[in-house]
Design a protein around this motif. Structure first.
Motif, PDB file in Angstrom:
ATOM      1  N   ALA A  45      12.543   2.789  41.464  1.00 56.95           N
ATOM      2  CA  ALA A  45      13.953   2.916  41.518  1.00 56.95           C
ATOM      3  C   ALA A  45      14.453   1.745  42.584  1.00 56.95           C
ATOM      4  N   ILE A  46      15.624   1.076  42.161  1.00 62.99           N
ATOM      5  CA  ILE A  46      16.196   0.136  42.996  1.00 62.99           C
ATOM      6  C   ILE A  46      16.350   0.911  44.233  1.00 62.99           C
ATOM      7  N   ASP A  47      16.082   0.267  45.688  1.00 61.77           N
ATOM      8  CA  ASP A  47      16.347   1.092  46.887  1.00 61.77           C
ATOM      9  C   ASP A  47      16.929   0.115  47.842  1.00 61.77           C
ATOM     10  N   ASP A  48      16.676  -1.313  47.605  1.00 61.24           N
ATOM     11  CA  ASP A  48      17.513  -2.336  48.498  1.00 61.24           C
ATOM     12  C   ASP A  48      18.177  -3.217  47.701  1.00 61.24           C
ATOM     13  N   VAL A  49      19.346  -3.362  48.162  1.00 60.10           N
ATOM     14  CA  VAL A  49      20.311  -4.354  47.726  1.00 60.10           C
ATOM     15  C   VAL A  49      20.767  -5.525  48.309  1.00 60.10           C
ATOM     16  N   MET A  50      20.633  -6.696  47.974  1.00 62.39           N
ATOM     17  CA  MET A  50      21.206  -7.650  48.837  1.00 62.39           C
ATOM     18  C   MET A  50      22.351  -8.167  48.057  1.00 62.39           C
ATOM     19  N   ILE A  51      23.488  -8.070  48.556  1.00 62.22           N
ATOM     20  CA  ILE A  51      24.823  -8.361  47.831  1.00 62.22           C
ATOM     21  C   ILE A  51      25.079  -9.728  48.432  1.00 62.22           C
ATOM     22  N   ILE A  52      25.109 -10.870  47.709  1.00 66.08           N
ATOM     23  CA  ILE A  52      25.668 -12.255  47.999  1.00 66.08           C
ATOM     24  C   ILE A  52      26.911 -12.294  47.733  1.00 66.08           C
ATOM     25  N   GLU A  53      27.456 -11.912  46.587  1.00 67.48           N
ATOM     26  CA  GLU A  53      28.699 -12.113  46.463  1.00 67.48           C
ATOM     27  C   GLU A  53      29.534 -11.015  45.513  1.00 67.48           C
ATOM     28  N   ASN A  54      30.254 -10.548  46.015  1.00 70.78           N
ATOM     29  CA  ASN A  54      31.042  -9.375  45.149  1.00 70.78           C
ATOM     30  C   ASN A  54      32.505  -9.297  45.207  1.00 70.78           C
ATOM     31  N   THR A  55      32.999  -9.806  44.290  1.00 75.94           N
ATOM     32  CA  THR A  55      34.399  -9.822  44.196  1.00 75.94           C
ATOM     33  C   THR A  55      35.112  -8.688  43.336  1.00 75.94           C
ATOM     34  N   SER A  56      34.117  -7.732  42.803  1.00 75.17           N
ATOM     35  CA  SER A  56      34.564  -7.002  41.980  1.00 75.17           C
ATOM     36  C   SER A  56      35.306  -5.616  42.584  1.00 75.17           C
ATOM     37  N   VAL A  57      35.839  -4.615  41.965  1.00 75.98           N
ATOM     38  CA  VAL A  57      36.667  -3.658  42.553  1.00 75.98           C
ATOM     39  C   VAL A  57      35.878  -2.698  43.293  1.00 75.98           C
ATOM     40  N   LEU A  58      34.613  -2.575  43.119  1.00 77.24           N
ATOM     41  CA  LEU A  58      33.854  -1.823  43.634  1.00 77.24           C
ATOM     42  C   LEU A  58      33.394  -2.355  44.994  1.00 77.24           C
ATOM     43  N   PHE A  59      33.110  -1.138  46.054  1.00 78.27           N
ATOM     44  CA  PHE A  59      32.568  -1.510  47.303  1.00 78.27           C
ATOM     45  C   PHE A  59      31.179  -1.682  47.225  1.00 78.27           C
ATOM     46  N   ASP A  60      30.486  -2.640  47.978  1.00 79.20           N
ATOM     47  CA  ASP A  60      29.058  -2.925  47.959  1.00 79.20           C
ATOM     48  C   ASP A  60      28.241  -1.686  47.893  1.00 79.20           C
ATOM     49  N   GLU A  61      28.534  -0.730  48.749  1.00 76.37           N
ATOM     50  CA  GLU A  61      27.653   0.524  48.761  1.00 76.37           C
ATOM     51  C   GLU A  61      27.810   1.306  47.426  1.00 76.37           C
ATOM     52  N   PHE A  62      28.807   1.338  46.816  1.00 76.40           N
ATOM     53  CA  PHE A  62      28.974   1.706  45.665  1.00 76.40           C
ATOM     54  C   PHE A  62      28.259   1.225  44.598  1.00 76.40           C
ATOM     55  N   LEU A  63      28.200  -0.129  44.589  1.00 73.51           N
ATOM     56  CA  LEU A  63      27.577  -0.839  43.564  1.00 73.51           C
ATOM     57  C   LEU A  63      26.148  -0.495  43.790  1.00 73.51           C
ATOM     58  N   ALA A  64      25.528  -0.493  45.023  1.00 76.40           N
ATOM     59  CA  ALA A  64      24.114  -0.286  45.153  1.00 76.40           C
ATOM     60  C   ALA A  64      23.729   0.931  44.687  1.00 76.40           C
ATOM     61  N   HIS A  65      24.542   2.078  45.022  1.00 77.31           N
ATOM     62  CA  HIS A  65      24.294   3.451  44.463  1.00 77.31           C
ATOM     63  C   HIS A  65      24.256   3.382  43.050  1.00 77.31           C
ATOM     64  N   ARG A  66      25.046   2.971  42.536  1.00 80.01           N
ATOM     65  CA  ARG A  66      25.033   2.628  40.768  1.00 80.01           C
ATOM     66  C   ARG A  66      23.692   2.155  40.231  1.00 80.01           C
ATOM     67  N   LEU A  67      23.401   0.726  40.933  1.00 82.78           N
ATOM     68  CA  LEU A  67      22.014   0.400  40.776  1.00 82.78           C
ATOM     69  C   LEU A  67      20.835   1.113  40.882  1.00 82.78           C
ATOM     70  N   GLY A  68      20.752   1.715  42.040  1.00 85.52           N
ATOM     71  CA  GLY A  68      19.831   2.888  42.251  1.00 85.52           C
ATOM     72  C   GLY A  68      19.581   3.812  41.214  1.00 85.52           C
ATOM     73  N   LEU A  69      20.677   4.342  40.467  1.00 87.95           N
ATOM     74  CA  LEU A  69      20.488   5.292  39.597  1.00 87.95           C
ATOM     75  C   LEU A  69      19.864   4.935  38.182  1.00 87.95           C
ATOM     76  N   ILE A  70      19.959   3.478  37.893  1.00 86.93           N
ATOM     77  CA  ILE A  70      19.249   3.065  36.752  1.00 86.93           C
ATOM     78  C   ILE A  70      17.821   3.345  36.717  1.00 86.93           C
ATOM     79  N   PRO A  71      17.391   4.100  35.676  1.00 91.98           N
ATOM     80  CA  PRO A  71      15.931   4.317  35.487  1.00 91.98           C
ATOM     81  C   PRO A  71      15.214   3.001  35.107  1.00 91.98           C
TER      82      PRO A  71
END
Lengths: 96, 270
Positions: free
Chosen positions: B40-66
């Motif tokens: 599972a994805i455990d570390d996320v390096m966010i280079i650019e994020n101008t979406s409406v979601l916070f970085d940590e919110f995004l990282a959490h959602r990525l982690g949950l992808i099987p």
């Protein structure tokens, strides 16, 4: 988490060991397997805190038996059973 | 020990284990859920994020992808020789993602994750991550590692793993008048009238709901519901990270290995 054991108490017929890295999953199985042995008088386990992965196994055996031997026998029984399960499961599902 | 009535459909399996103790069945179930490793994805390096979601919110959602997992090619970070916090090729798989919404609202899907190792990729292409409005942009690097469900549910290999006792439904034919009331009330349709005689089929479907006993006019009721405490019906549903048979095999293997490792430790401690 690597397994680690510590003997907390050892007398002629009693044994209390702490297993670091194991919780209910394994301790419950070990306890019930220990009780199948007719030489075991009492077998119990405790997980002192739900957030730390640590189990304490207590075993009292009948006279003239070594508690370490009884414990080893139970552990071997578990290995035998899982091996048997693996074999039968592979046979039943037809996986290599 | 006997294993029978194996029914495998895609990511699910249903099988019956006979002649084991409840403790064994439960250890197997708990090991499948919490101790079989997956990616599972455990570390996320966010280079650019101008979406409406916070970085940590995004990282959490990525982690949950099987993610599809190869247990032979990767080791758990705590067992890896590299001892590095960042990980190496043996204990880490990386992904990149770059999505930009130009003129219309775009949904970012799990399929937009570009894997370094094609063997480790999202189980489904169409798992939504975030919606981007025109002009918004997402650029990141993600690192996946092996982990266990006991640390975080994102590493759980199964979405369901259950067992139940094998139900036994017996009918005392001499006391049953064959009125058939119970037949229509059984939600699992396991009762049947054959030549005015009540018979039972597919008994493993029974949920022991006692509807049949409740709607029977006779007292005492000729239908007896019971269960066997050494026959277990297992139902395992994989997330797709690992083939479902491999999950069960791996769990059994791990219990056995743990017992022999403890046995070694005890020999030394004696």
């Amino acid at each position: 988490m690597p397994l680690n054991i510590k003997t907390l108490k050892k007398t002629r017929d009693e044994l209390r060991i702490e297993i670091e890295g194991e919780g209910h999953t394994f301790c419950n199985l070990l306890q019930s397997t220990l009780m199948e042995d007719k030489n075991a008088e009492v077998a119990g386990y405790d997980v002192p805190h739900p957030l730390t992965l640590k189990g304490i196994i207590y075993l009292k055996v009948k006279k003239e038996t070594d508690p370490y031997k009884t414990l080893e026998k139970a552990l071997n029984k578990i290995t035998e059973r899982t091996d048997e399960f693996l074999l039968k499961f592979k046979e039943a599902t037809g996986s290599p | 020990m006997e294993i029978s009535t194996v029914k495998r459909e895609g990511n699910t399996i249903r099988f019956m284990v006979s002649g084991v103790t409840p403790a064994f069945a439960n250890a197997l179930r708990r090991t499948v859920i919490a101790e079989v490793p997956t990616m599972a994805i455990d570390d996320v390096m966010i280079i650019e994020n101008t979406s409406v979601l916070f970085d940590e919110f995004l990282a959490h959602r990525l982690g949950l992808i099987p993610l599809t997992t190869d247990l032979d090619a990767y080791t758990l970070p705590e067992n890896c020789e590299c001892r590095s916090e960042l990980g190496c090729n043996r204990c880490r798989a990386s992904f990149t993602m770059e999505v930009e919404a130009t003129d219309r609202t775009t949904t970012v899907y799990s399929g937009d994750l570009r894997p370094d190792n094609p063997a480790i990729k999202p189980v489904g292409e169409k798992i939504p991550v975030v919606k981007l409005a025109p002009g918004q942009k997402l650029r990141l690097e993600a690192y996946a590692k092996l982990g266990r469900g006991q640390e975080h549910a994102k590493w759980q290999p199964v979405s369901a793993c259950t067992h139940k006792y094998l139900p036994t439904v017996s009918v005392d034919v001499s006391k049953c008048d064959g009125c058939g009331d119970c037949v229509k009330f059984c939600p699992k349709c396991i009762l049947e009238l054959k030549n005015d005689k009540l018979t039972v089929r597919n008994v493993e479907e029974c949920t022991l709901c006692t509807e049949c006993v409740r709607h029977c006019a006779k007292r005492p009721c000729p239908i007896k519901l019971d269960w066997s405490e050494e026959d277990f019906i297992f139902y395992v549903e994989s997330t797709g990270a690992l083939p479902v048979t491999q999950i069960v095999e791996q769990a059994a293997k791990q219990i056995g290995e743990k017992a022999s490792e403890l046995s070694q430790l005890i020999k030394r401690a004696k």
